[in-house]
Motif scaffolding. Structure first.
Motif, short mmCIF file in Angstrom:
data_model
loop_
_atom_site.label_atom_id
_atom_site.label_comp_id
_atom_site.label_asym_id
_atom_site.label_seq_id
_atom_site.Cartn_x
_atom_site.Cartn_y
_atom_site.Cartn_z
N GLN A 149 0.82 -1.21 0.00
CA GLN A 149 0.00 0.00 0.00
C GLN A 149 0.86 1.26 0.00
OE1 GLN A 149 -3.16 -1.79 3.03
NE2 GLN A 149 -3.71 0.29 2.46
N ASN A 150 1.95 1.22 0.72
CA ASN A 150 2.86 2.37 0.74
C ASN A 150 3.43 2.66 -0.65
OD1 ASN A 150 2.48 2.77 3.48
ND2 ASN A 150 4.31 1.62 4.07
N LYS A 151 3.47 1.65 -1.49
CA LYS A 151 3.98 1.81 -2.86
C LYS A 151 2.86 2.13 -3.86
CE LYS A 151 7.92 -1.31 -2.21
NZ LYS A 151 8.54 -2.60 -2.63
N GLY A 152 1.61 2.25 -3.36
CA GLY A 152 0.50 2.60 -4.24
C GLY A 152 -0.33 1.45 -4.74
N VAL A 153 -0.10 0.26 -4.20
CA VAL A 153 -0.91 -0.89 -4.61
C VAL A 153 -2.29 -0.79 -3.97
CG1 VAL A 153 -1.09 -3.41 -4.54
CG2 VAL A 153 1.15 -2.33 -4.83
N GLY A 154 -3.32 -1.08 -4.75
CA GLY A 154 -4.68 -1.15 -4.22
C GLY A 154 -5.00 -2.57 -3.79
N VAL A 155 -5.73 -2.70 -2.68
CA VAL A 155 -6.00 -4.01 -2.10
C VAL A 155 -7.49 -4.16 -1.84
CG1 VAL A 155 -5.50 -5.60 -0.21
CG2 VAL A 155 -3.74 -3.96 -0.95
N ILE A 156 -8.06 -5.29 -2.28
CA ILE A 156 -9.43 -5.66 -1.94
C ILE A 156 -9.38 -7.03 -1.29
CG2 ILE A 156 -11.77 -6.15 -2.76
CD1 ILE A 156 -11.33 -4.22 -5.03
N CYS A 157 -9.84 -7.12 -0.05
CA CYS A 157 -9.83 -8.37 0.70
C CYS A 157 -11.26 -8.81 0.95
CB CYS A 157 -9.12 -8.19 2.04
SG CYS A 157 -7.50 -7.43 1.93
N PHE A 158 -11.54 -10.06 0.65
CA PHE A 158 -12.86 -10.62 0.88
C PHE A 158 -12.82 -11.51 2.12
CE2 PHE A 158 -12.34 -9.85 -3.63
CZ PHE A 158 -13.50 -9.16 -3.96
N THR A 159 -13.84 -11.40 2.96
CA THR A 159 -13.86 -12.16 4.20
C THR A 159 -15.30 -12.50 4.56
OG1 THR A 159 -13.14 -12.16 6.52
CG2 THR A 159 -13.98 -10.08 5.64
N GLN A 160 -15.47 -13.49 5.41
CA GLN A 160 -16.77 -13.78 5.98
C GLN A 160 -16.87 -13.26 7.41
OE1 GLN A 160 -18.80 -17.64 4.40
NE2 GLN A 160 -16.67 -18.19 4.72
N GLN A 161 -15.79 -12.58 7.88
CA GLN A 161 -15.75 -12.12 9.26
C GLN A 161 -14.83 -10.91 9.37
OE1 GLN A 161 -14.80 -15.30 11.94
NE2 GLN A 161 -14.71 -13.97 13.73
N PHE A 162 -15.41 -9.72 9.54
CA PHE A 162 -14.62 -8.50 9.65
C PHE A 162 -13.54 -8.59 10.72
CE2 PHE A 162 -18.16 -5.61 7.85
CZ PHE A 162 -17.50 -5.47 6.65
N SER A 163 -13.83 -9.27 11.83
CA SER A 163 -12.91 -9.27 12.97
C SER A 163 -11.54 -9.86 12.64
CB SER A 163 -13.53 -10.03 14.15
OG SER A 163 -13.78 -11.39 13.81
N LEU A 164 -11.46 -10.69 11.58
CA LEU A 164 -10.18 -11.25 11.19
C LEU A 164 -9.20 -10.16 10.75
CD1 LEU A 164 -11.35 -14.38 9.16
CD2 LEU A 164 -10.34 -14.36 11.43
N TRP A 165 -9.74 -9.00 10.40
CA TRP A 165 -8.91 -7.90 9.91
C TRP A 165 -8.73 -6.80 10.94
CZ3 TRP A 165 -6.28 -8.03 5.31
CH2 TRP A 165 -6.55 -9.16 4.53
N ASN A 166 -9.12 -7.05 12.20
CA ASN A 166 -8.98 -6.04 13.25
C ASN A 166 -7.53 -5.60 13.42
OD1 ASN A 166 -11.70 -5.97 13.81
ND2 ASN A 166 -11.57 -7.32 15.59
#
Length: 230
Positions: free
Chosen positions: A190-207
């Motif tokens: 992300q610091n280099k400008g890459v865009g990221v889309i993450c799919f999950t069934q549980q938001f808390s995994l990305w806390n």
């Protein structure tokens, strides 16, 4: 960082015949360096939405543009080259079982990129070690442990310095600690400008990674809906 829109989904209504997605318009703008986490009720829907981002699903109306180019207006050689700028973790694997996993990892970039094979191999080896693999796996996918295939999927997605990452449920069903090396690499990307889309069934995994998440969204019957988790 330049305020560059990498992915622009503009009132895109997927074909009812070609997609399991709810038959409704979808809207999403992803800028360089942003991270969107999308919660879905099922992995099949995540795959379909990742396919929509990649220009695979036909539209009844609206548009999906990647790096300013409308997928529907491009010919096949240009589409293939553009998809080479997308790193993706497929929740169903996406492995060709007749080849060793090492070939599966390298093959997309050998097809889409002009990078020297030695440089690609060196980068792949570094990524393998970061994710806990001793080296490029020489077994075929069917002979690999599921957890090691997940690690290999991360290596394949990040190889070649893509502009966009589509990550379908990485390490879900395994220990959450396995996500930490991925978070570190996503932060750098992300610091280099890459865009990221993450799919999950549980938001808390990305806390753990929440400070770098730009938008939280849910896939609902009425499309993609922003969620405020703060």
């Amino acid at each position: 960082m330049v305020d560059k829109i990498l992915l622009n989904i503009d009132n895109a209504k997927p074909s009812f015949v070609d997609s399991p997605l709810p038959y409704t318009p979808y809207n999403l703008k992803l800028r360089a360096g942003e991270c969107v986490v999308i919660e879905t009720s099922g992995m099949e829907l995540s795959t379909a939405l990742a396919d929509l981002c990649s220009g695979i699903i036909k539209l009844d109306r609206g548009s999906v543009k990647f790096e300013g180019l409308d997928w529907s207006s491009l010919n096949e050689p240009r589409i293939s080259a553009l998809r080479g700028r997308i790193g993706r973790i497929f929740q169903q694997g996406g492995w060709v079982d007749m080849y060793p996993v090492a070939i599966n990892i390298l093959m997309p970039m050998l097809h889409h990129s002009s990078m020297d094979i030695e440089k690609l191999t060196d980068q792949a080896l570094v990524l393998c070690r970061i994710f806990g693999l001793p080296g490029l796996p020489m077994d075929t996918p069917r002979h690999m442990l599921p957890i090691d295939l997940q690690r290999a999927a991360c290596v394949r997605a990040l190889l070649g310095n893509p502009d966009l990452l589509l990550l379908e449920h990485p390490f879900e069903g395994f220990s959450e600690e396995l996500l930490y090396p991925l978070f570190e690499l996503l932060n750098t990307a992300q610091n280099k400008g890459v865009g990221v889309i993450c799919f999950t069934q549980q938001f808390s995994l990305w806390n753990y990674y929440s400070e770098r998440v730009t938008h939280w969204m849910q896939l609902q019957e009425k499309g993609l809906v922003s969620v405020n988790l703060k």
